[in-house]
Design a protein around this motif. Structure first.
Motif, PDB file in Angstrom:
ATOM      1  N   LEU A  14       3.949   6.748 -18.948  1.00 38.70           N
ATOM      2  CA  LEU A  14       2.956   7.335 -18.045  1.00 38.70           C
ATOM      3  C   LEU A  14       3.590   8.418 -17.182  1.00 38.70           C
ATOM      4  CD1 LEU A  14       0.107   7.355 -16.861  1.00 38.70           C
ATOM      5  CD2 LEU A  14       0.823   5.533 -15.292  1.00 38.70           C
ATOM      6  N   MET A  15       4.815   8.186 -16.690  1.00 35.22           N
ATOM      7  CA  MET A  15       5.493   9.193 -15.880  1.00 35.22           C
ATOM      8  C   MET A  15       5.858  10.417 -16.714  1.00 35.22           C
ATOM      9  SD  MET A  15       7.824   7.182 -13.073  1.00 35.22           S
ATOM     10  CE  MET A  15       8.372   8.743 -12.425  1.00 35.22           C
ATOM     11  N   ARG A  16       6.213  10.210 -17.953  1.00 37.66           N
ATOM     12  CA  ARG A  16       6.489  11.346 -18.836  1.00 37.66           C
ATOM     13  C   ARG A  16       5.242  12.216 -19.000  1.00 37.66           C
ATOM     14  NH1 ARG A  16       8.021   8.618 -22.679  1.00 37.66           N
ATOM     15  NH2 ARG A  16      10.292   8.837 -22.546  1.00 37.66           N
ATOM     16  N   ARG A  17       4.113  11.570 -19.195  1.00 38.18           N
ATOM     17  CA  ARG A  17       2.855  12.305 -19.345  1.00 38.18           C
ATOM     18  C   ARG A  17       2.491  13.056 -18.061  1.00 38.18           C
ATOM     19  NH1 ARG A  17      -0.725  10.275 -23.523  1.00 38.18           N
ATOM     20  NH2 ARG A  17       0.344   8.764 -24.824  1.00 38.18           N
ATOM     21  N   ALA A  18       2.671  12.373 -16.921  1.00 38.87           N
ATOM     22  CA  ALA A  18       2.365  13.020 -15.646  1.00 38.87           C
ATOM     23  C   ALA A  18       3.285  14.208 -15.407  1.00 38.87           C
ATOM     24  CB  ALA A  18       2.489  12.014 -14.511  1.00 38.87           C
TER      25      ALA A  18
ATOM     26  N   LEU B  20       4.489  19.599 -14.030  1.00 38.90           N
ATOM     27  CA  LEU B  20       5.599  20.513 -13.791  1.00 38.90           C
ATOM     28  C   LEU B  20       6.128  21.090 -15.098  1.00 38.90           C
ATOM     29  CD1 LEU B  20       7.719  18.660 -11.046  1.00 38.90           C
ATOM     30  CD2 LEU B  20       5.763  20.187 -10.756  1.00 38.90           C
ATOM     31  N   GLY B  21       6.975  22.116 -14.968  1.00 40.19           N
ATOM     32  CA  GLY B  21       7.665  22.675 -16.119  1.00 40.19           C
ATOM     33  C   GLY B  21       6.867  23.684 -16.907  1.00 40.19           C
ATOM     34  N   THR B  22       7.202  23.830 -18.183  1.00 42.03           N
ATOM     35  CA  THR B  22       6.659  24.910 -19.007  1.00 42.03           C
ATOM     36  C   THR B  22       5.151  24.838 -19.161  1.00 42.03           C
ATOM     37  OG1 THR B  22       7.164  23.579 -20.958  1.00 42.03           O
ATOM     38  CG2 THR B  22       8.767  25.243 -20.326  1.00 42.03           C
ATOM     39  N   THR B  23       4.606  23.625 -19.280  1.00 44.30           N
ATOM     40  CA  THR B  23       3.163  23.473 -19.473  1.00 44.30           C
ATOM     41  C   THR B  23       2.468  22.922 -18.245  1.00 44.30           C
ATOM     42  OG1 THR B  23       3.510  21.272 -20.429  1.00 44.30           O
ATOM     43  CG2 THR B  23       3.454  23.130 -21.953  1.00 44.30           C
ATOM     44  N   GLY B  24       3.209  22.634 -17.183  1.00 43.43           N
ATOM     45  CA  GLY B  24       2.614  22.022 -16.013  1.00 43.43           C
ATOM     46  C   GLY B  24       1.744  22.987 -15.232  1.00 43.43           C
ATOM     47  N   PHE B  25       0.554  22.531 -14.860  1.00 43.54           N
ATOM     48  CA  PHE B  25      -0.352  23.468 -14.201  1.00 43.54           C
ATOM     49  C   PHE B  25       0.065  23.767 -12.769  1.00 43.54           C
ATOM     50  CE2 PHE B  25      -2.586  19.391 -13.406  1.00 43.54           C
ATOM     51  CZ  PHE B  25      -2.810  19.468 -12.040  1.00 43.54           C
TER      52      PHE B  25
ATOM     53  N   ILE C 113       0.800  -1.213   0.000  1.00 44.19           N
ATOM     54  CA  ILE C 113       0.000   0.000   0.000  1.00 44.19           C
ATOM     55  C   ILE C 113       0.840   1.274   0.000  1.00 44.19           C
ATOM     56  CG2 ILE C 113      -0.194   0.129   2.526  1.00 44.19           C
ATOM     57  CD1 ILE C 113      -2.918   0.898  -0.124  1.00 44.19           C
ATOM     58  N   MET C 114       2.076   1.239   0.542  1.00 42.75           N
ATOM     59  CA  MET C 114       2.923   2.420   0.614  1.00 42.75           C
ATOM     60  C   MET C 114       3.972   2.432  -0.497  1.00 42.75           C
ATOM     61  SD  MET C 114       1.619   4.061   3.076  1.00 42.75           S
ATOM     62  CE  MET C 114       0.846   4.011   4.682  1.00 42.75           C
ATOM     63  N   LEU C 115       3.609   1.933  -1.645  1.00 40.41           N
ATOM     64  CA  LEU C 115       4.533   1.861  -2.775  1.00 40.41           C
ATOM     65  C   LEU C 115       5.143   3.232  -3.054  1.00 40.41           C
ATOM     66  CD1 LEU C 115       5.365  -0.374  -4.840  1.00 40.41           C
ATOM     67  CD2 LEU C 115       3.688   0.659  -6.392  1.00 40.41           C
ATOM     68  N   PRO C 116       6.495   3.350  -3.075  1.00 37.71           N
ATOM     69  CA  PRO C 116       7.121   4.654  -3.314  1.00 37.71           C
ATOM     70  C   PRO C 116       6.755   5.213  -4.682  1.00 37.71           C
ATOM     71  CG  PRO C 116       8.708   3.094  -2.415  1.00 37.71           C
ATOM     72  CD  PRO C 116       7.491   2.304  -2.780  1.00 37.71           C
ATOM     73  N   PRO C 117       6.606   6.525  -4.796  1.00 31.88           N
ATOM     74  CA  PRO C 117       6.291   7.136  -6.090  1.00 31.88           C
ATOM     75  C   PRO C 117       7.330   6.765  -7.146  1.00 31.88           C
ATOM     76  CG  PRO C 117       6.069   8.750  -4.336  1.00 31.88           C
ATOM     77  CD  PRO C 117       6.697   7.544  -3.729  1.00 31.88           C
ATOM     78  N   GLY C 118       6.848   6.411  -8.342  1.00 35.21           N
ATOM     79  CA  GLY C 118       7.752   6.091  -9.441  1.00 35.21           C
ATOM     80  C   GLY C 118       8.277   4.682  -9.426  1.00 35.21           C
ATOM     81  N   MET C 119       7.660   3.797  -8.624  1.00 34.61           N
ATOM     82  CA  MET C 119       8.108   2.410  -8.559  1.00 34.61           C
ATOM     83  C   MET C 119       6.934   1.470  -8.761  1.00 34.61           C
ATOM     84  SD  MET C 119      10.973   2.319  -5.529  1.00 34.61           S
ATOM     85  CE  MET C 119      11.921   1.054  -6.367  1.00 34.61           C
TER      86      MET C 119
ATOM     87  N   THR D 162      -3.399  11.629 -13.124  1.00 33.90           N
ATOM     88  CA  THR D 162      -3.524  11.965 -14.541  1.00 33.90           C
ATOM     89  C   THR D 162      -4.839  11.399 -15.068  1.00 33.90           C
ATOM     90  OG1 THR D 162      -2.593   9.974 -15.567  1.00 33.90           O
ATOM     91  CG2 THR D 162      -1.021  11.575 -14.682  1.00 33.90           C
ATOM     92  N   PRO D 163      -5.283  11.825 -16.234  1.00 33.56           N
ATOM     93  CA  PRO D 163      -6.483  11.209 -16.834  1.00 33.56           C
ATOM     94  C   PRO D 163      -6.311   9.725 -17.112  1.00 33.56           C
ATOM     95  CG  PRO D 163      -5.983  13.304 -17.891  1.00 33.56           C
ATOM     96  CD  PRO D 163      -4.823  12.986 -17.000  1.00 33.56           C
ATOM     97  N   MET D 164      -5.029   9.264 -17.172  1.00 33.85           N
ATOM     98  CA  MET D 164      -4.759   7.844 -17.429  1.00 33.85           C
ATOM     99  C   MET D 164      -4.635   7.045 -16.134  1.00 33.85           C
ATOM    100  SD  MET D 164      -3.343  10.153 -19.576  1.00 33.85           S
ATOM    101  CE  MET D 164      -1.631  10.334 -19.066  1.00 33.85           C
ATOM    102  N   GLY D 165      -4.820   7.683 -15.000  1.00 35.68           N
ATOM    103  CA  GLY D 165      -4.682   7.013 -13.721  1.00 35.68           C
ATOM    104  C   GLY D 165      -3.592   7.643 -12.870  1.00 35.68           C
ATOM    105  N   MET D 166      -3.405   7.141 -11.648  1.00 37.44           N
ATOM    106  CA  MET D 166      -2.394   7.683 -10.751  1.00 37.44           C
ATOM    107  C   MET D 166      -1.002   7.350 -11.261  1.00 37.44           C
ATOM    108  SD  MET D 166      -1.768   9.497  -8.117  1.00 37.44           S
ATOM    109  CE  MET D 166      -3.334   9.603  -7.233  1.00 37.44           C
ATOM    110  N   ALA D 167      -0.156   8.356 -11.307  1.00 32.05           N
ATOM    111  CA  ALA D 167       1.218   8.190 -11.753  1.00 32.05           C
ATOM    112  C   ALA D 167       2.129   8.839 -10.729  1.00 32.05           C
ATOM    113  CB  ALA D 167       1.408   8.782 -13.145  1.00 32.05           C
TER     114      ALA D 167
END
Length: 478
Positions: A379-383, A388-393, A290-296, A339-344
């Protein structure tokens, strides 16, 4: 009048209007002058006293995977080239020809065995060695300097988590000592697997019309602004109550800062019951479920115990670090993101590179574990580009705030105003008997509870150390 940069251990340099630099700080009230956000004299001092000494990040080694690959970056206002030698070593050399001062490298990235100055043709190796000049029989490099003396200056280089750090200061401590106790927590975000991270393509690079210290001090630990400026994120997925994500532990060390989010109490919309039920599990078992680290992925989490200690896994499961920064001009991120594709998830590093007192270059790296499946990387690229960054809200919010702060400092009244850090937690061990075995394992200055101003104020104290001329001395604020 010109600035007086003579060493003054008591008050620091004297600005041209007679103001001692130290007077721009009110240590009793925890305030700094807004003049620091716009003064050209302050900026010139920063280039020598801060960026001439501190370790700063320039690139990730996976940007230059092959021999003779290079990227062009800056240390402060100095252009540099980050290169990979035939042997695999990483070098950082000054991108200024030793002949007439032209930049020898005009590209942003590429692969070159030699850099040939476009002005007069002087050539240099990927390690900065002077190779020669056109019409060699005429000895156009001159009679007063040896070829060895005409080499491009080299910075000291060390790597952490694949990131390339450099400093001009031969007396600076090692990068490991410079990171200090914050490294325990940074490892939980960026150095948690044996395979390590890689970049998701070249970094985003853009210029923001604001002083670099605005994002610099924010990333030392300002969680409070997220309640208002980033309210939409909380409304999307972060918590049930507006302020629940504000609680945790702020960590500060050597001017670096991080926010550790309290995940023990199930303050999450979609999995509260599961989080509460998982509290009886050992840390490693939590991290695989349940506590899976982000990005893994679960498969990647199975290998965490090969890299992390028991103490690190306990902190990662219960108080994962999420957002922070490394002094002086870096931001670091590792957090879940919807994301619209699910949690990333988003793993990112930022650098805020000064381009004058009123603008900075924003360099934004997106990263992923090398062993991640390709669909997971996508999926992480999309998230990452969504958040974040130039287009990140998320960061379009910040990019609106920093320029207006800088503009505010330009006026007659504005430069007399103060930036205030008066809301303090006070240093303490985490509450609720969390670490029964003794003190919290990660070290650093710990500020548990509601996120406040402590870590950001420590960032300013570290800045003050550098600007007064004694960053490595016994009186420095570590």
């Amino acid at each position: 009048m010109t600035i007086d940069d003579r060493p003054r251990t008591d008050v620091g340099p004297i600005l041209s209007d007679g103001t001692p630099f130290a007077d721009l700080f009110d240590l009793d009230k925890h305030e700094v002058s807004m003049r620091l956000l716009k003064d050209p004299e302050v900026y010139r001092l920063e280039l020598s006293r801060l960026f001439g000494k501190a370790w700063t990040v320039l690139a990730h080694e996976t940007e230059i995977p092959n021999a003779f690959d290079y990227v062009a970056r800056h240390i402060g206002a100095d252009p540099v080239i980050v290169t990979r030698s035939r042997s695999g070593d990483v070098n950082v050399v000054l991108n200024i020809c030793s002949h007439r001062g032209m930049q020898v490298c005009r590209g942003e990235a590429g692969n070159e065995k030699q850099f040939k100055c476009p002005y007069h043709g002087w050539s240099f190796s990927e390690q900065g060695k002077f190779m020669g000049s056109p019409v060699a029989r005429e000895n156009m490099h001159g009679a007063f300097r040896s070829k060895e003396e005409l080499a491009l200056p080299k910075a000291r280089v060390e790597l952490y988590a694949g990131f390339v750090f450099a400093t001009w200061d031969e007396d600076a401590p090692s990068l490991d000592d410079y990171l200090g106790e914050i490294k325990f927590y940074q490892d939980l975000m960026f150095d948690r697997t044996e395979s390590g991270l890689e970049v998701l393509g070249p970094p985003q690079r853009f210029v923001i019309p604001a002083n670099w210290k605005c994002p610099g001090e924010q990333h030392a630990g300002d969680g409070y602004h997220a309640m208002t400026l980033h309210r939409s994120i909380n409304e999307l997925a972060a918590s049930e109550a507006d302020d629940s994500s504000m609680y945790g532990i702020d960590v500060s060390a050597n001017g670096h800062g991080l926010r550790l989010i309290d995940r023990r109490k199930g303050k999450w919309k979609d999995n509260r019951e599961a989080v509460l039920a998982a509290q009886t599990l050992p840390p490693f078992e939590k991290l695989k479920s349940i506590m899976l680290p982000p990005g893994m992925t679960p498969e990647m989490a199975e290998k965490l115990d090969k890299k992390l200690s028991e103490a690190q896994m306990k902190v990662l499961a219960d108080y994962p670090p999420s957002v922070g920064g490394l002094f002086p001009n870096m931001g670091t991120f590792c957090f879940e993101f919807p994301t619209p594709m699910g949690m990333a998830a988003i793993i990112s590093w930022h650098a805020f590179v000064p381009r004058g007192p009123g603008k900075f270059e924003f360099i934004n790296w997106f990263l992923v574990e090398k062993d991640a499946p390709e669909d997971f990387k996508d999926l992480m690229r999309r998230a990452s580009t969504l958040g974040l960054g130039t287009t990140g809200f998320v960061e379009t919010d910040d990019a609106d705030t920093w320029p207006l702060m800088t503009e505010s400092a330009e006026g007659f009244m504005g430069e007399q105003q103060k930036i205030r850090y008066g809301a303090l937690c006070g240093e303490d061990q985490p509450l609720d008997g969390y670490w029964d075995e003794g003190e919290f394992p990660g070290g650093g200055h710990l500020y548990p509870g509601f996120t406040k101003d402590d870590a950001q104020w420590n960032w300013w104290l570290r800045y003050r150390d550098f600007m007064l001329g004694d960053p490595w001395g016994p009186e420095a604020h570590h």
